[in-house]
Design a protein around this motif. Structure first.
Motif, PDB file in Angstrom:
ATOM      1  N   UNK A  53       0.887  -1.351  -0.025  1.00 49.16           N
ATOM      2  CA  UNK A  53       0.044   0.293   0.116  1.00 49.16           C
ATOM      3  C   UNK A  53       0.741   1.654   0.517  1.00 49.16           C
ATOM      4  N   UNK A  54       1.932   1.074   1.210  1.00 50.22           N
ATOM      5  CA  UNK A  54       2.010   2.642   1.347  1.00 50.22           C
ATOM      6  C   UNK A  54       3.601   2.623  -0.314  1.00 50.22           C
ATOM      7  N   UNK A  55       4.067   1.605  -0.533  1.00 48.89           N
ATOM      8  CA  UNK A  55       5.152   2.244  -2.032  1.00 48.89           C
ATOM      9  C   UNK A  55       4.288   1.950  -2.930  1.00 48.89           C
ATOM     10  N   UNK A  56       2.798   1.889  -3.468  1.00 45.50           N
ATOM     11  CA  UNK A  56       2.036   1.834  -4.590  1.00 45.50           C
ATOM     12  C   UNK A  56       1.689   3.713  -4.186  1.00 45.50           C
ATOM     13  N   UNK A  57       1.504   3.952  -2.690  1.00 46.49           N
ATOM     14  CA  UNK A  57       1.539   5.422  -3.369  1.00 46.49           C
ATOM     15  C   UNK A  57       2.996   6.012  -3.470  1.00 46.49           C
ATOM     16  N   UNK A  58       3.897   5.780  -3.011  1.00 44.59           N
ATOM     17  CA  UNK A  58       4.918   6.023  -4.172  1.00 44.59           C
ATOM     18  C   UNK A  58       5.647   5.802  -5.245  1.00 44.59           C
ATOM     19  N   UNK A  59       4.524   5.203  -5.759  1.00 44.97           N
ATOM     20  CA  UNK A  59       4.362   5.263  -7.390  1.00 44.97           C
ATOM     21  C   UNK A  59       5.694   3.735  -7.418  1.00 44.97           C
ATOM     22  N   UNK A  60       5.475   2.996  -6.769  1.00 53.79           N
ATOM     23  CA  UNK A  60       6.111   1.916  -7.199  1.00 53.79           C
ATOM     24  C   UNK A  60       5.022   0.375  -7.039  1.00 53.79           C
ATOM     25  N   UNK A  61       4.204   0.037  -8.080  1.00 50.60           N
ATOM     26  CA  UNK A  61       3.494  -1.263  -7.811  1.00 50.60           C
ATOM     27  C   UNK A  61       4.182  -2.416  -7.877  1.00 50.60           C
TER      28      UNK A  61
END
Length: 293
Positions: free
Chosen positions: A244-252
């Motif tokens: 979740x946090x990584x997706x928000x940082x642009x990492x799918x």
């Protein structure tokens, strides 16, 4: 029963990249040896609402698939109770009234390994048990007849560790991990256990209990943990470490999966690509430092 491997998270919150890396490894070990791969939710303690569903979504997002339905420990209480009753009938248990502080402050029993339960309640008389039981409920401990056991690990080789009178059921009535995991693995036909190497020290206890219960001892592979820049075990306080946090940082999720595979020396892409190149003997043996977001 067909042999199987498994992943068994505790639903205490979102999985972080260290948990996901271990899940990938457990999947690769199982699939590369023709085993089924099972999912078990170890929810006897520390369960948080919604965490299980989120964990299963995250595992699916990185390509970890499993066979059959999800098994939950909270549905298996009668099986644990039956197992403890078997041990009680064989004279292999006793009630323990010690607090954690009392155990820490008690002198070690003669010849007991460091860190072992000192045996404070092992030989109480019936009157002493009744008196102590009037003040606090009892945990149930195993009455072990060894102080050490040796297991074989695919990555660590021969490993000898402490076996003491460990807890089977806590004084709040919750089944202890060391009993539940042994019973569950045997009941599910799991003969390969892949998990973080922080759990290696408890493995001799579990193997010893398996022997007492005439249950097979699985093949073990304890894999290195993911750590932060300071070398400490990775935790959610280390920043963006969940999908979740990584997706928000642009990492799918696909990018995170590929980063984890690269850390294992495996090709990127769907896990089937990594499976073709997977060789346990080639795995890194040191902790991996998470590079961050």
């Amino acid at each position: 029963m067909t042999s199987a491997g498994r992943f068994a998270p505790s639903p205490s919150g979102e999985l972080h990249v260290g948990n996901l890396r271990t899940a990938i490894l457990a999947w690769l070990f199982a699939r590369s040896t023709g085993r089924r791969f099972l999912m078990r939710v170890e929810d006897l303690d520390r369960a948080r609402a919604g965490a299980e569903a989120q964990q299963l979504r995250d595992l699916a997002a990185i390509g970890v698939s499993w066979d059959g339905g999800v098994v939950r420990q909270t549905d298996r209480g009668p099986l644990y109770a039956e197992t403890i009753a078997r041990l009680e009938a064989a004279g292999r248990t006793y009630p323990c009234f010690c607090t954690r502080r009392e155990i820490q402050e008690a002198p070690s029993a003669p010849h007991a390994p460091q860190g072992a339960y000192p045996g404070t309640c092992r030989n109480l008389s019936a009157a002493e048990r009744n008196a102590k039981g009037a003040d606090r409920p009892a945990a149930i401990r195993l009455r072990a007849d060894v102080t050490e056991a040796t297991v074989h690990d695919v990555l660590h080789g021969s490993y000898a560790g402490v076996v003491d009178d460990f807890v089977l059921r806590r004084n709040d009535g919750v089944t202890a991990y060391n009993l539940a995991v042994v019973v569950d693995d045997a009941a599910q036909g799991i003969d390969q256990v892949v998990r973080g190497d922080d759990l290696l020290p408890s493995t001799p206890r579990q193997a010893y209990l398996s022997g007492l219960l005439n249950m097979p001892v699985p093949e073990y592979a304890h894999v290195p943990l993911v750590v932060n820049a300071d070398g400490a075990r990775l935790a959610k306080r280390d920043g963006a470490v969940t999908l979740t946090d990584l997706a928000q940082a642009g990492r799918p999720a696909e990018e995170v999966r590929d980063t984890l595979l690269a850390s294992l020396g495996l090709p990127s892409g769907p896990l089937g690509h990594a499976l073709a190149a997977f060789r346990p003997a080639m795995l890194p043996r040191e902790p991996w430092v998470w590079p961050g977001a």
